[in-house]
Design a protein around this motif. Structure first.
Motif, short mmCIF file in Angstrom:
data_model
loop_
_atom_site.label_atom_id
_atom_site.label_comp_id
_atom_site.label_asym_id
_atom_site.label_seq_id
_atom_site.Cartn_x
_atom_site.Cartn_y
_atom_site.Cartn_z
N UNK A 194 0.95 -1.04 0.12
CA UNK A 194 -0.33 0.04 -0.08
C UNK A 194 0.83 1.26 -0.18
N UNK A 195 2.04 1.31 0.84
CA UNK A 195 2.92 2.38 1.00
C UNK A 195 3.57 2.88 -0.37
N UNK A 196 4.04 1.43 -1.07
CA UNK A 196 4.89 1.75 -2.20
C UNK A 196 3.82 2.39 -3.31
N UNK A 197 2.50 1.71 -3.34
CA UNK A 197 1.59 1.90 -4.58
C UNK A 197 1.06 3.49 -4.49
N UNK A 198 0.73 4.03 -3.15
CA UNK A 198 0.55 5.41 -3.10
C UNK A 198 1.61 6.39 -3.09
N UNK A 199 2.78 5.97 -2.63
CA UNK A 199 3.81 6.97 -3.06
C UNK A 199 4.30 7.05 -4.64
N UNK A 200 3.90 5.63 -5.34
CA UNK A 200 4.25 5.78 -6.68
C UNK A 200 3.19 6.56 -7.34
N UNK A 201 1.68 6.35 -6.99
CA UNK A 201 0.90 7.44 -7.57
C UNK A 201 1.06 8.56 -7.44
N UNK A 205 2.04 10.07 -11.29
CA UNK A 205 0.74 10.94 -11.88
C UNK A 205 0.85 12.49 -11.43
N UNK A 206 0.11 12.95 -12.28
CA UNK A 206 -0.01 14.64 -11.99
C UNK A 206 -1.34 14.86 -11.38
N UNK A 207 -1.24 14.65 -9.92
CA UNK A 207 -2.62 14.72 -9.55
C UNK A 207 -3.17 15.91 -9.04
N UNK A 208 -4.43 15.96 -9.00
CA UNK A 208 -5.06 17.35 -8.78
C UNK A 208 -6.65 16.64 -8.22
N UNK A 209 -7.03 17.42 -7.62
CA UNK A 209 -8.56 17.21 -6.87
C UNK A 209 -9.50 18.48 -7.06
#
Length: 411
Positions: A194-201, A205-209
Protein backbone atom coordinates in the motif's frame (compact mmCIF):
# COMPACT_ATOMS: atom_id res chain seq x y z
CA UNK A 1 6.21 -41.21 3.04
CA UNK A 2 7.23 -37.55 3.08
CA UNK A 3 5.23 -34.97 1.14
CA UNK A 4 6.60 -31.53 0.33
CA UNK A 5 4.24 -28.56 0.77
CA UNK A 6 4.75 -25.86 -1.84
CA UNK A 7 3.50 -22.29 -2.26
CA UNK A 8 0.30 -22.47 -4.34
CA UNK A 9 -0.57 -20.20 -7.27
CA UNK A 10 -1.45 -16.82 -5.75
CA UNK A 11 -3.28 -15.16 -8.61
CA UNK A 12 -2.57 -13.40 -11.86
CA UNK A 13 0.79 -11.58 -11.93
CA UNK A 14 1.53 -12.52 -8.29
CA UNK A 15 4.71 -14.57 -8.11
CA UNK A 16 5.63 -14.46 -4.44
CA UNK A 17 4.39 -13.91 -0.92
CA UNK A 18 5.75 -13.97 2.62
CA UNK A 19 5.12 -16.29 5.54
CA UNK A 20 2.69 -14.40 7.74
CA UNK A 21 2.07 -17.10 10.33
CA UNK A 22 2.71 -20.81 10.89
CA UNK A 23 -0.57 -22.40 11.91
CA UNK A 24 1.08 -25.78 12.59
CA UNK A 25 4.39 -26.52 14.27
CA UNK A 26 6.79 -29.45 13.69
CA UNK A 27 5.33 -32.53 15.38
CA UNK A 28 1.71 -31.37 15.07
CA UNK A 29 -0.85 -33.70 13.55
CA UNK A 30 -2.36 -32.34 10.34
CA UNK A 31 -5.58 -33.36 8.60
CA UNK A 32 -5.94 -33.40 4.82
CA UNK A 33 -6.83 -29.93 3.49
CA UNK A 34 -6.14 -28.37 6.90
CA UNK A 35 -4.28 -25.02 6.66
CA UNK A 36 -0.72 -25.18 7.97
CA UNK A 37 0.42 -21.64 7.14
CA UNK A 38 -0.89 -18.21 6.24
CA UNK A 39 0.81 -16.43 3.35
CA UNK A 40 0.69 -12.66 2.96
CA UNK A 41 0.60 -11.36 -0.59
CA UNK A 42 0.43 -7.78 -1.79
CA UNK A 43 -3.36 -7.77 -1.41
CA UNK A 44 -4.67 -10.66 0.69
CA UNK A 45 -3.73 -13.37 3.18
CA UNK A 46 -3.90 -16.89 1.70
CA UNK A 47 -4.02 -20.16 3.63
CA UNK A 48 -1.73 -23.00 2.53
CA UNK A 49 -3.50 -26.35 3.11
CA UNK A 50 -1.89 -29.76 3.51
CA UNK A 51 -2.77 -32.13 0.65
CA UNK A 52 -2.40 -35.16 2.94
CA UNK A 53 -3.04 -36.23 6.52
CA UNK A 54 0.00 -36.82 8.67
CA UNK A 55 2.53 -35.03 10.86
CA UNK A 56 4.35 -31.80 10.10
CA UNK A 57 8.04 -32.73 10.03
CA UNK A 58 9.73 -29.39 9.43
CA UNK A 59 9.40 -25.80 8.28
CA UNK A 60 11.53 -24.82 5.31
CA UNK A 61 10.89 -21.08 5.78
CA UNK A 62 10.51 -18.73 8.75
CA UNK A 63 7.83 -16.15 9.49
CA UNK A 64 8.58 -13.07 7.39
CA UNK A 65 10.52 -14.94 4.70
CA UNK A 66 9.66 -14.16 1.09
CA UNK A 67 8.79 -17.32 -0.85
CA UNK A 68 8.05 -17.78 -4.54
CA UNK A 69 5.18 -19.73 -6.05
CA UNK A 70 6.19 -23.41 -6.18
CA UNK A 71 8.82 -23.12 -3.43
CA UNK A 72 8.86 -25.85 -0.75
CA UNK A 73 7.95 -24.38 2.63
CA UNK A 74 7.24 -27.50 4.74
CA UNK A 75 7.37 -31.29 4.80
CA UNK A 76 4.56 -33.59 5.97
CA UNK A 77 5.13 -37.22 7.02
CA UNK A 78 2.06 -38.87 5.57
CA UNK A 79 -0.01 -41.20 7.80
CA UNK A 80 2.05 -40.63 10.96
CA UNK A 81 -0.78 -39.43 13.19
CA UNK A 82 -0.02 -41.81 16.04
CA UNK A 83 3.59 -40.73 16.18
CA UNK A 84 2.48 -37.13 16.21
CA UNK A 85 0.29 -37.73 19.25
CA UNK A 86 3.26 -39.17 21.14
CA UNK A 87 5.50 -36.30 20.18
CA UNK A 88 2.88 -33.75 21.21
CA UNK A 89 2.44 -35.47 24.56
CA UNK A 90 6.21 -35.37 25.11
CA UNK A 91 6.28 -31.71 24.23
CA UNK A 92 3.46 -30.90 26.61
CA UNK A 93 5.26 -32.62 29.51
CA UNK A 94 8.28 -30.40 28.91
CA UNK A 95 6.25 -27.19 28.73
CA UNK A 96 5.54 -25.30 31.92
CA UNK A 97 4.23 -22.14 30.29
CA UNK A 98 0.47 -21.93 30.83
CA UNK A 99 0.01 -19.71 27.79
CA UNK A 100 1.58 -22.32 25.48
CA UNK A 101 -0.76 -25.02 26.83
CA UNK A 102 -3.72 -22.74 26.16
CA UNK A 103 -2.54 -22.30 22.56
CA UNK A 104 -2.24 -26.07 22.07
CA UNK A 105 -5.77 -26.59 23.36
CA UNK A 106 -6.98 -23.97 20.89
CA UNK A 107 -5.08 -25.75 18.10
CA UNK A 108 -7.01 -28.92 18.93
CA UNK A 109 -10.26 -26.99 18.83
CA UNK A 110 -9.32 -25.71 15.40
CA UNK A 111 -8.54 -29.19 14.13
CA UNK A 112 -11.93 -30.49 15.33
CA UNK A 113 -13.95 -27.56 13.94
CA UNK A 114 -15.78 -28.54 10.77
CA UNK A 115 -15.33 -25.15 9.08
CA UNK A 116 -12.68 -23.06 7.31
CA UNK A 117 -11.40 -20.18 9.41
CA UNK A 118 -9.75 -17.08 7.99
CA UNK A 119 -6.33 -16.06 9.35
CA UNK A 120 -7.84 -13.19 11.35
CA UNK A 121 -10.46 -15.45 12.91
CA UNK A 122 -7.93 -18.18 13.61
CA UNK A 123 -5.65 -15.77 15.44
CA UNK A 124 -8.55 -14.56 17.57
CA UNK A 125 -9.48 -18.17 18.44
CA UNK A 126 -5.92 -18.96 19.48
CA UNK A 127 -5.60 -15.76 21.50
CA UNK A 128 -8.81 -16.21 23.47
CA UNK A 129 -8.77 -20.01 23.76
CA UNK A 130 -12.35 -20.58 22.60
CA UNK A 131 -13.76 -23.61 20.75
CA UNK A 132 -14.85 -22.44 17.25
CA UNK A 133 -17.12 -25.46 16.82
CA UNK A 134 -19.38 -24.12 19.58
CA UNK A 135 -19.77 -20.63 18.08
CA UNK A 136 -22.55 -19.72 15.66
CA UNK A 137 -21.12 -17.71 12.77
CA UNK A 138 -22.82 -14.55 11.55
CA UNK A 139 -20.75 -14.14 8.37
CA UNK A 140 -21.67 -15.16 4.85
CA UNK A 141 -22.91 -18.78 4.68
CA UNK A 142 -22.57 -19.03 8.46
CA UNK A 143 -18.81 -18.39 8.53
CA UNK A 144 -17.21 -17.20 11.75
CA UNK A 145 -16.06 -13.60 11.96
CA UNK A 146 -13.55 -12.09 14.35
CA UNK A 147 -16.42 -10.32 16.09
CA UNK A 148 -18.13 -13.70 16.68
CA UNK A 149 -15.01 -15.01 18.41
CA UNK A 150 -14.62 -11.89 20.56
CA UNK A 151 -18.28 -12.08 21.58
CA UNK A 152 -17.89 -15.75 22.50
CA UNK A 153 -14.78 -14.99 24.53
CA UNK A 154 -16.66 -12.27 26.40
CA UNK A 155 -19.64 -14.54 26.98
CA UNK A 156 -17.30 -17.25 28.26
CA UNK A 157 -17.13 -15.11 31.37
CA UNK A 158 -13.77 -15.86 32.92
CA UNK A 159 -14.27 -14.72 36.52
CA UNK A 160 -12.80 -11.33 37.11
CA UNK A 161 -10.39 -10.97 40.03
CA UNK A 162 -11.91 -9.62 43.23
CA UNK A 163 -11.29 -5.90 43.68
CA UNK A 164 -8.31 -5.21 45.85
CA UNK A 165 -8.06 -2.44 48.44
CA UNK A 166 -6.96 0.90 47.04
CA UNK A 167 -3.17 1.07 47.25
CA UNK A 168 -1.43 3.74 49.22
CA UNK A 169 -0.44 6.53 46.84
CA UNK A 170 3.25 6.47 46.03
CA UNK A 171 5.44 8.24 43.47
CA UNK A 172 5.35 6.54 40.06
CA UNK A 173 8.78 5.12 39.12
CA UNK A 174 8.26 6.07 35.47
CA UNK A 175 7.75 9.71 36.40
CA UNK A 176 10.82 9.69 38.58
CA UNK A 177 13.10 8.22 35.90
CA UNK A 178 11.45 9.87 32.91
CA UNK A 179 11.55 6.51 31.08
CA UNK A 180 9.92 6.47 27.64
CA UNK A 181 9.43 3.38 25.50
CA UNK A 182 9.30 2.65 21.80
CA UNK A 183 8.05 -0.39 19.93
CA UNK A 184 9.17 -1.47 16.48
CA UNK A 185 6.80 -3.66 14.47
CA UNK A 186 7.67 -4.93 11.00
CA UNK A 187 5.22 -3.75 8.36
CA UNK A 188 3.06 -6.45 6.86
CA UNK A 189 3.57 -7.20 3.20
CA UNK A 190 0.18 -5.67 2.42
CA UNK A 191 1.03 -2.45 4.27
CA UNK A 192 4.38 -2.24 2.45
CA UNK A 193 2.60 -2.65 -0.88
CA UNK A 194 0.00 0.00 0.00
CA UNK A 195 2.80 2.41 0.91
CA UNK A 196 4.71 1.78 -2.33
CA UNK A 197 1.61 2.05 -4.54
CA UNK A 198 0.38 5.27 -2.98
CA UNK A 199 3.81 6.87 -3.08
CA UNK A 200 4.26 5.66 -6.64
CA UNK A 201 0.93 7.23 -7.62
CA UNK A 202 2.05 10.61 -6.24
CA UNK A 203 5.40 10.43 -8.04
CA UNK A 204 4.11 9.16 -11.40
CA UNK A 205 0.74 10.87 -11.85
CA UNK A 206 -0.01 14.59 -12.00
CA UNK A 207 -2.58 14.52 -9.20
CA UNK A 208 -5.21 17.18 -8.81
CA UNK A 209 -8.48 17.22 -6.83
CA UNK A 210 -11.72 19.04 -7.57
CA UNK A 211 -14.51 19.43 -4.99
CA UNK A 212 -18.25 19.94 -4.91
CA UNK A 213 -21.01 19.57 -2.34
CA UNK A 214 -24.19 17.55 -2.62
CA UNK A 215 -27.62 18.02 -1.09
CA UNK A 216 -28.49 14.51 0.13
CA UNK A 217 -32.17 15.30 0.79
CA UNK A 218 -33.55 13.39 -2.21
CA UNK A 219 -31.51 10.25 -1.57
CA UNK A 220 -32.35 10.28 2.13
CA UNK A 221 -36.04 10.70 1.29
CA UNK A 222 -35.91 7.83 -1.23
CA UNK A 223 -34.17 5.54 1.25
CA UNK A 224 -36.67 6.39 3.98
CA UNK A 225 -39.62 5.79 1.66
CA UNK A 226 -38.47 2.54 0.07
CA UNK A 227 -36.00 0.94 2.49
CA UNK A 228 -38.50 -1.51 4.01
CA UNK A 229 -39.89 -2.63 0.65
CA UNK A 230 -36.37 -2.84 -0.78
CA UNK A 231 -35.13 -5.00 2.12
CA UNK A 232 -38.20 -7.24 1.95
CA UNK A 233 -37.86 -7.83 -1.79
CA UNK A 234 -34.08 -8.08 -2.12
CA UNK A 235 -33.01 -9.17 1.40
CA UNK A 236 -30.43 -6.39 1.56
CA UNK A 237 -30.33 -2.90 3.07
CA UNK A 238 -30.57 0.05 0.68
CA UNK A 239 -27.44 2.09 1.34
CA UNK A 240 -25.84 5.24 -0.04
CA UNK A 241 -23.08 3.48 -1.98
CA UNK A 242 -25.53 2.04 -4.50
CA UNK A 243 -26.67 5.57 -5.41
CA UNK A 244 -23.12 6.86 -5.81
CA UNK A 245 -22.03 3.81 -7.81
CA UNK A 246 -24.87 4.31 -10.29
CA UNK A 247 -24.26 8.07 -10.41
CA UNK A 248 -20.57 7.40 -11.12
CA UNK A 249 -21.53 5.07 -13.97
CA UNK A 250 -23.47 7.93 -15.61
CA UNK A 251 -20.47 10.25 -15.27
CA UNK A 252 -17.97 7.73 -16.60
CA UNK A 253 -20.10 7.01 -19.66
CA UNK A 254 -20.36 10.73 -20.45
CA UNK A 255 -16.69 11.48 -19.68
CA UNK A 256 -14.77 8.37 -20.87
CA UNK A 257 -11.32 9.69 -19.91
CA UNK A 258 -12.23 9.42 -16.21
CA UNK A 259 -12.75 5.68 -16.79
CA UNK A 260 -9.47 5.24 -18.72
CA UNK A 261 -5.77 4.92 -17.89
CA UNK A 262 -2.37 5.57 -19.43
CA UNK A 263 -0.19 2.66 -20.55
CA UNK A 264 3.11 3.72 -22.06
CA UNK A 265 2.26 6.26 -24.78
CA UNK A 266 -1.30 4.99 -25.19
CA UNK A 267 -4.63 5.71 -23.50
CA UNK A 268 -6.73 2.64 -22.70
CA UNK A 269 -10.47 3.33 -22.74
CA UNK A 270 -13.12 0.95 -21.37
CA UNK A 271 -16.67 0.42 -22.61
CA UNK A 272 -17.55 -1.07 -19.22
CA UNK A 273 -17.37 0.16 -15.63
CA UNK A 274 -15.67 -1.95 -12.96
CA UNK A 275 -15.81 0.01 -9.71
CA UNK A 276 -13.22 -0.64 -7.01
CA UNK A 277 -14.72 -0.04 -3.57
CA UNK A 278 -12.27 0.82 -0.81
CA UNK A 279 -12.95 -1.43 2.20
CA UNK A 280 -11.22 -1.50 5.58
CA UNK A 281 -9.74 -4.92 6.44
CA UNK A 282 -7.77 -6.10 9.52
CA UNK A 283 -4.44 -5.79 7.68
CA UNK A 284 -5.17 -2.56 5.81
CA UNK A 285 -7.24 -1.04 3.05
CA UNK A 286 -8.36 -3.35 0.24
CA UNK A 287 -10.26 -2.54 -2.96
CA UNK A 288 -12.50 -5.37 -4.22
CA UNK A 289 -14.15 -4.74 -7.58
CA UNK A 290 -17.83 -4.54 -8.53
CA UNK A 291 -17.76 -5.98 -12.07
CA UNK A 292 -19.97 -4.40 -14.73
CA UNK A 293 -21.48 -1.94 -12.27
CA UNK A 294 -23.04 -0.07 -15.19
CA UNK A 295 -25.15 -3.15 -16.01
CA UNK A 296 -26.20 -3.97 -12.44
CA UNK A 297 -29.18 -2.72 -10.48
CA UNK A 298 -29.14 -1.18 -7.01
CA UNK A 299 -29.87 -4.51 -5.26
CA UNK A 300 -27.00 -6.38 -6.93
CA UNK A 301 -24.56 -3.55 -6.22
CA UNK A 302 -25.62 -3.36 -2.55
CA UNK A 303 -25.27 -7.13 -2.20
CA UNK A 304 -21.78 -7.05 -3.73
CA UNK A 305 -20.71 -4.27 -1.37
CA UNK A 306 -22.14 -6.05 1.70
CA UNK A 307 -20.43 -9.28 0.69
CA UNK A 308 -17.08 -7.52 0.22
CA UNK A 309 -17.37 -5.83 3.62
CA UNK A 310 -18.14 -9.11 5.40
CA UNK A 311 -15.36 -11.03 3.69
CA UNK A 312 -12.87 -8.22 4.30
CA UNK A 313 -13.51 -8.57 8.06
CA UNK A 314 -13.22 -12.35 7.83
CA UNK A 315 -10.04 -12.15 5.77
CA UNK A 316 -11.51 -14.30 2.97
CA UNK A 317 -11.27 -11.92 0.01
CA UNK A 318 -9.35 -13.45 -2.91
CA UNK A 319 -6.92 -12.03 -5.44
CA UNK A 320 -9.63 -12.36 -8.10
CA UNK A 321 -11.91 -10.11 -6.04
CA UNK A 322 -9.40 -7.27 -6.26
CA UNK A 323 -8.01 -7.71 -9.76
CA UNK A 324 -8.80 -4.96 -12.23
CA UNK A 325 -11.09 -2.01 -11.62
CA UNK A 326 -11.44 1.08 -13.81
CA UNK A 327 -12.53 3.63 -11.17
CA UNK A 328 -12.53 3.76 -7.36
CA UNK A 329 -14.99 5.03 -4.75
CA UNK A 330 -13.66 5.63 -1.23
CA UNK A 331 -16.07 6.49 1.58
CA UNK A 332 -14.20 8.29 4.35
CA UNK A 333 -17.50 9.52 5.72
CA UNK A 334 -18.03 6.27 7.62
CA UNK A 335 -15.07 7.31 9.78
CA UNK A 336 -16.27 10.91 10.17
CA UNK A 337 -14.17 12.61 7.50
CA UNK A 338 -15.47 16.05 6.46
CA UNK A 339 -13.20 16.53 3.44
CA UNK A 340 -10.14 14.84 1.93
CA UNK A 341 -8.04 14.53 -1.23
CA UNK A 342 -8.07 10.79 -2.04
CA UNK A 343 -5.16 9.26 -3.97
CA UNK A 344 -5.85 7.34 -7.19
CA UNK A 345 -5.52 3.56 -7.28
CA UNK A 346 -2.94 2.86 -10.07
CA UNK A 347 -3.25 2.28 -12.96
CA UNK A 348 -6.65 3.99 -12.66
CA UNK A 349 -6.84 7.70 -13.37
CA UNK A 350 -9.54 8.88 -10.97
CA UNK A 351 -11.07 8.23 -7.55
CA UNK A 352 -14.26 9.58 -5.97
CA UNK A 353 -14.06 10.47 -2.28
CA UNK A 354 -17.24 10.55 -0.18
CA UNK A 355 -17.50 12.22 3.21
CA UNK A 356 -19.81 12.56 6.17
CA UNK A 357 -23.31 14.00 5.87
CA UNK A 358 -24.02 16.96 8.12
CA UNK A 359 -26.79 19.56 8.38
CA UNK A 360 -25.59 22.91 7.03
CA UNK A 361 -27.28 26.22 6.12
CA UNK A 362 -27.57 26.65 2.35
CA UNK A 363 -29.32 29.17 0.10
CA UNK A 364 -32.35 27.75 -1.78
CA UNK A 365 -34.51 30.04 -3.90
CA UNK A 366 -33.19 33.09 -2.08
CA UNK A 367 -33.80 31.67 1.40
CA UNK A 368 -31.43 30.13 3.92
CA UNK A 369 -32.50 26.59 4.81
CA UNK A 370 -30.89 23.66 6.63
CA UNK A 371 -30.07 20.69 4.39
CA UNK A 372 -28.12 17.43 4.84
CA UNK A 373 -24.97 18.17 2.83
CA UNK A 374 -21.96 16.11 1.82
CA UNK A 375 -18.64 17.24 0.33
CA UNK A 376 -17.48 15.05 -2.54
CA UNK A 377 -14.02 15.04 -4.12
CA UNK A 378 -12.63 13.73 -7.41
CA UNK A 379 -8.88 13.21 -7.52
CA UNK A 380 -7.57 12.62 -11.04
CA UNK A 381 -4.45 12.25 -13.17
CA UNK A 382 -4.09 15.59 -14.95
CA UNK A 383 -1.87 13.95 -17.60
CA UNK A 384 -5.00 12.29 -18.99
CA UNK A 385 -7.98 14.18 -17.58
CA UNK A 386 -8.44 17.90 -18.17
CA UNK A 387 -9.91 20.10 -15.45
CA UNK A 388 -13.05 20.66 -17.52
CA UNK A 389 -13.62 16.91 -17.80
CA UNK A 390 -13.04 16.33 -14.09
CA UNK A 391 -15.38 19.12 -13.05
CA UNK A 392 -18.01 17.90 -15.53
CA UNK A 393 -17.83 14.32 -14.21
CA UNK A 394 -18.18 15.45 -10.60
CA UNK A 395 -21.07 17.76 -11.54
CA UNK A 396 -22.90 14.83 -13.20
CA UNK A 397 -22.52 12.80 -9.99
CA UNK A 398 -23.81 15.72 -7.93
CA UNK A 399 -26.85 16.23 -10.16
CA UNK A 400 -27.70 12.51 -10.19
CA UNK A 401 -27.59 12.32 -6.39
CA UNK A 402 -29.69 15.45 -5.97
CA UNK A 403 -32.22 14.12 -8.50
CA UNK A 404 -32.06 10.27 -8.41
CA UNK A 405 -34.67 10.01 -11.18
CA UNK A 406 -31.85 10.90 -13.62
CA UNK A 407 -30.27 7.52 -12.87
CA UNK A 408 -33.44 5.70 -13.90
CA UNK A 409 -33.81 7.50 -17.24
CA UNK A 410 -30.06 7.65 -18.04
CA UNK A 411 -29.56 11.40 -17.76
Amino acid sequence: MSTEITVPALGESVTEGSIGEWLKQPGDAVAADEPIASLETDKVAVDVPSPVAGVLQEHRAAVGDTVEVGAVIAVIEEGATAAASGEEAGRKEQQSDAGEEKREEADKDLANAAQTLSPAVRRAVLEHGVDPSTIKGTGKDGRLTKEDVLAAAKAKGDPAPAPSPAPTPSPAPAAATGERKEERVKMTRMRQTIAKRLKGAQEEAALLTTFNDVDMSAVIEARTKYKDMFAKKHDIRLGFMGFFAKAACLALKDVPSVNAYIEGDEIVYHDYVDISVAVSAPNGLVVPVIRDADKKGFARIEKDIADFGARAKEGTLTMADMTGGTFTISNGGVFGSLMSTPIINPPQSAVLGLHRIEDRPVAVNGEVVIRPMMYIALSYDHRLIDGREAVTALKIIKEAIEDPTRMLIDL
